[in-house]
Design a protein around this motif. Structure first.
Motif, short mmCIF file in Angstrom:
data_model
loop_
_atom_site.label_atom_id
_atom_site.label_comp_id
_atom_site.label_asym_id
_atom_site.label_seq_id
_atom_site.Cartn_x
_atom_site.Cartn_y
_atom_site.Cartn_z
N VAL A 9 12.47 18.60 -12.60
CA VAL A 9 12.33 17.93 -11.29
C VAL A 9 13.12 18.44 -10.36
O VAL A 9 14.10 18.89 -10.71
CB VAL A 9 12.48 16.41 -11.42
N VAL A 63 11.54 22.65 -6.44
CA VAL A 63 11.17 23.18 -4.78
C VAL A 63 12.17 22.64 -3.79
O VAL A 63 12.55 23.65 -2.94
CB VAL A 63 9.72 22.63 -4.40
N THR A 64 12.74 21.53 -4.04
CA THR A 64 13.75 20.88 -3.06
C THR A 64 14.82 21.85 -3.15
O THR A 64 15.35 22.15 -1.85
CB THR A 64 13.91 19.67 -3.51
N THR A 71 14.30 25.54 -1.75
CA THR A 71 14.12 25.47 0.01
C THR A 71 14.95 24.96 0.60
O THR A 71 15.48 25.52 1.70
CB THR A 71 12.78 24.35 0.37
N ARG A 72 16.27 24.24 0.13
CA ARG A 72 17.59 23.83 0.66
C ARG A 72 18.32 25.09 0.87
O ARG A 72 19.06 25.42 1.89
CB ARG A 72 18.11 22.53 -0.07
N ALA A 92 16.88 27.46 3.44
CA ALA A 92 17.17 26.89 4.73
C ALA A 92 18.77 27.09 5.20
O ALA A 92 19.11 27.54 6.43
CB ALA A 92 16.83 25.24 4.93
N ILE A 122 10.32 29.94 5.88
CA ILE A 122 9.31 30.30 4.56
C ILE A 122 7.99 30.64 5.64
O ILE A 122 7.59 29.84 6.23
CB ILE A 122 9.23 29.18 3.85
N MET A 152 4.38 30.05 0.58
CA MET A 152 5.10 29.83 -0.60
C MET A 152 3.94 29.21 -1.73
O MET A 152 3.06 28.38 -1.20
CB MET A 152 6.18 28.59 -0.46
N ARG A 153 4.08 29.75 -2.78
CA ARG A 153 3.19 29.37 -3.82
C ARG A 153 3.82 29.19 -4.97
O ARG A 153 4.91 29.81 -5.49
CB ARG A 153 2.10 30.49 -4.09
N GLU A 154 3.49 28.20 -5.81
CA GLU A 154 4.16 27.78 -7.12
C GLU A 154 3.24 27.44 -8.00
O GLU A 154 1.98 27.08 -7.92
CB GLU A 154 5.29 26.74 -6.94
N PHE A 155 3.89 27.41 -9.37
CA PHE A 155 2.78 27.12 -10.49
C PHE A 155 3.83 26.55 -11.80
O PHE A 155 4.89 27.08 -11.85
CB PHE A 155 2.00 28.34 -10.92
N GLU A 167 2.29 23.89 -20.72
CA GLU A 167 2.21 24.34 -22.03
C GLU A 167 3.57 24.56 -22.33
O GLU A 167 4.08 24.45 -23.53
CB GLU A 167 1.37 25.26 -22.45
N ILE A 195 0.36 35.26 -13.89
CA ILE A 195 0.09 34.45 -13.00
C ILE A 195 0.14 35.17 -11.46
O ILE A 195 0.93 35.90 -11.34
CB ILE A 195 1.38 33.20 -12.85
#
Lengths: 279, 279, 279, 279
Positions: free
Chosen positions: D14, D17-18, D21-22, D25, D31, D34-37, D41, D276
């Protein structure tokens, strides 16, 4: 045993296939593949027959076929002679390179005699591949003069088809008339959408989700000639004009080369403003 | 003027098209469309001819055609009689619903007589659309018994084709033999990849970037029968098994319905383990 | 743990992603998927964030997000509530049936409340599937009256979206205004080609080699609204208008259902005359 | 303002991303995309961030990111440096020419340093375009010797990727290990169908209705490496092996070039046996 391709178009009537095949049989020709189409609206019949046999007497065959067909029949007997091609370009390389590479490796189905460009930009590449490049600038001259210089070049060769491989000048009615049915253009949109200039800019502004390209014979009406091939690809909101142009180039070269393959294999009839394509 | 579709397959030889068209002309039949194919490897000739004319004497025509064709020719004269179909299902609705909707609106090109399912799950929907639903469970019985119960239902109707619309049981050699060339299956992968069970799970594990589906005639070898239609769609890493199954269903129904349209229009020949499809 | 979809659009500026994700983290929300787009021309920022967490305090979250975003930000918090839909039809069944079948099997992602048709023709089928059908004829009355009767029906339900599933009447500016951003139409051509009536007839006359369909939001300008999805398929000279219409129906239903899936999953932003679609 | 592409992979948790990006910054990075995955599994997180800013301190940024990520995080900061490429070929030109043409016109996104062929056949063309060609024959020598000669050439250059552009020799485990994750192959079938030799011959014999191609990273298992791109095209009974090969070449070059574009733009992660791809 040689190969012969027979193209026939004529007013439709009962018994045409029987008549034609009987004539071919009497000339000891073996039908390898045969396709036909009846245009119900215009009551016109079209057939493409690939056959093998002795071709000594093609002129006699032609006469015999005409005797057994309605008046106004058009009979075209094509032996395996390579088409000769001139390519017209402006600044973009992607269609030209596809043509010249296939020409280089003898997979084009035609022979590129020369490239004519209204800029110098593609000379270096063309000459790298051993093809003559002629620079005919459109600047500071009348269109008539410009086109007359192009014709002069073309007339040096025995040209069957002119391929406009992203040639960005509009040809005059007189020029088109001189090469009627022999000029193939690639337009960078899925016609009839975005006729004319800057199709990708307009596609961007409209917010379309597909872009495409169209290969067509050139007639006097801009982008209105008989369509040979078309193709589209999906885009999304991430595509600006630049990205559309980039993705579009891949479609353009595919669509143009598909059209050329069909034409060089004598698979395309023009009927009014449409084409009949026997794939 | 009635419509007649003529399907002929026979050993290839010179003059077949001429012979056939001459016979048709002598019976005052007008050829509307004609397609032919020569299988060079097996020296076999196939043609599909759509024609119009007086059909009083189809049996005479058949005899005349056979007289003018090599031995072992197969001549099939098809008048406009609707095909009768039984659909076999398990639990998934998406292929069944596509078939029943087209059946409901008379655009299937065939008439669904009944649906047979090895679960009750699709009864309600089938009956909503007014089609008889028969539940034949495969549980607690031998395959022979299971299939015998299915045959009993089928035999109540005059069935031309059995459509396996995501029927997840493997049919026995005996059953397949009884309906040779009449059973069409939809397999949820682009064969020959992922033969057998759980193709999407295996596609996920392999990390493929396309998924697809295959419609084929059923033979004794699982997923090895003659392929009629196939199609793929792009996927990416965001697709888990669940998303593949969901996207796959759209392909499956398209591929199966495309195949059925071709079959119901008598456009498909089976030749060994392949099909010849005159689109 | 519940699911929350957050849609934000606002003027672009540095640090937006950081600001937004910091707020989400402070509310113990876990980001499952995040997509964003910057419209460079209009300096606008769009993001769709799927997250999970405790949703007791969505209103507080909304306030907090707005505090950390530029003025004129639009924040939309969507919990898993099913969309309610009314479908408008005329005579053709193929888009309606696709919607009603998915509705029947709970795979539409929305709930069809009713079907409104300006003919009786689709009543029987709609009612077979247990959905209320309302016949509002457009004949012998002013458009204002016609639309007022439609609104009366719609207002009986709590409708999120109106789907024009081949509804062949043009809606007035007033009607469209009342349901701004809520009306989705399927147009039977690849827009902007063949805007307006009879696109297949015009496609036939132009001799195109592709046909297509476009799903778009309805605005006051006919067929000019923001495009959601488009798709094309290849055709050839054998396609008359009838065959184009038949093939086109398969594209139309695919394109419309693709659009509806995206909308019902809250993946579509409208920005001016375009859409941003986070697939 | 310079461009920076950041690739991060790490165990999922968890707040990633925060955190990321912090950090960005705090380094005044903006930015752009931005792409994430999240691989559910394997509980793994992947992100690709395109940003702009002052890049003096990339090493500090790297350290800072690692401090704010789980152990075992992989952080890759990529500035706009062109990739260097060697191309390996055998006899077929179509993939090589596509690469060399884009290289010639600076649209490849990489720089071709040399071409290595196990025949002389493609030397002439390669040299026409001014690229060094090295002939390393595989004949009359051990594979170890053959590969050692190839490595000697490659080591003369500073190579990021080896592109097997229809290179028809199987590379040894040792060779592959030396260039792990750096070798891209184009296989002439839609994998996992038709692994190994002669896929078109086997496709012909199976009677498939689609053919395709697959670009993948090379691992020790033949044609089993992580797939980057795949594509198929429809064929019919008229396609013999020769026609399949011809049509297949167009797919092969498209699939390979699509894969290369994605790789050269740093859009591809390898995760186990999958990729990916952030398009």
């Amino acid at each position: 045993m040689k190969k012969l391709t027979i193209l026939i178009s004529c007013p439709d009537q009962v018994g045409l296939v029987t008549n034609i095949t009987r004539v071919l049989a009497s000339h000891q020709l073996n039908i390898v593949a045969m396709r036909e189409f009846v245009d119900e609206e215009n009551k016109a019949f079209f057939t493409r027959i690939a056959c093998t046999g002795d071709l000594e007497e093609t002129e006699k065959l032609r006469v015999k076929l005409l005797e057994n067909l309605p008046n106004a029949a058009d009979v075209n007997l094509i032996t395996e002679q390579e088409k000769q091609v001139a390519v017209l370009v402006t600044k973009e390389y992607h269609c030209l390179s596809e043509i010249l590479i296939k020409n280089q490796f003898k997979t084009l189905g035609a022979n590129v005699q020369c490239v004519i460009g209204n800029y110098e930009i593609l000379r270096n590449f063309t000459e790298m591949l051993g093809i003559p490049y002629f620079h005919i600038s459109h600047e500071n001259k009348e269109k008539e003069q410009f086109e007359s210089e192009i014709k002069e070049i073309i007339n040096q060769f025995d040209i069957d088809y002119l391929v406009l491989a992203k040639f960005m000048r509009i040809l005059s009615a007189d020029f088109v008339k001189d090469y009627a049915g022999k000029i193939i253009n690639i337009h960078h949109s899925f016609l009839p959408a975005f006729i004319g200039a800057n199709p990708y800019r307009r596609a961007f502004e409209r917010g379309v989700k597909i872009i495409g390209a169209t290969a067509h014979f050139v007639t006097n009406n801009l982008d209105e000639g008989p369509i040979i091939t078309q193709h589209t690809t999906h885009i999304d909101h991430n595509f600006g004009v630049k990205e559309m142009i980039r993705a579009g180039k891949e479609i353009e070269k595919k669509v143009l080369l598909d059209a050329l393959e069909l034409i060089f294999e004598d698979r395309v009839f023009v009927s009014g403003n449409k084409t009949i394509v026997f794939k």
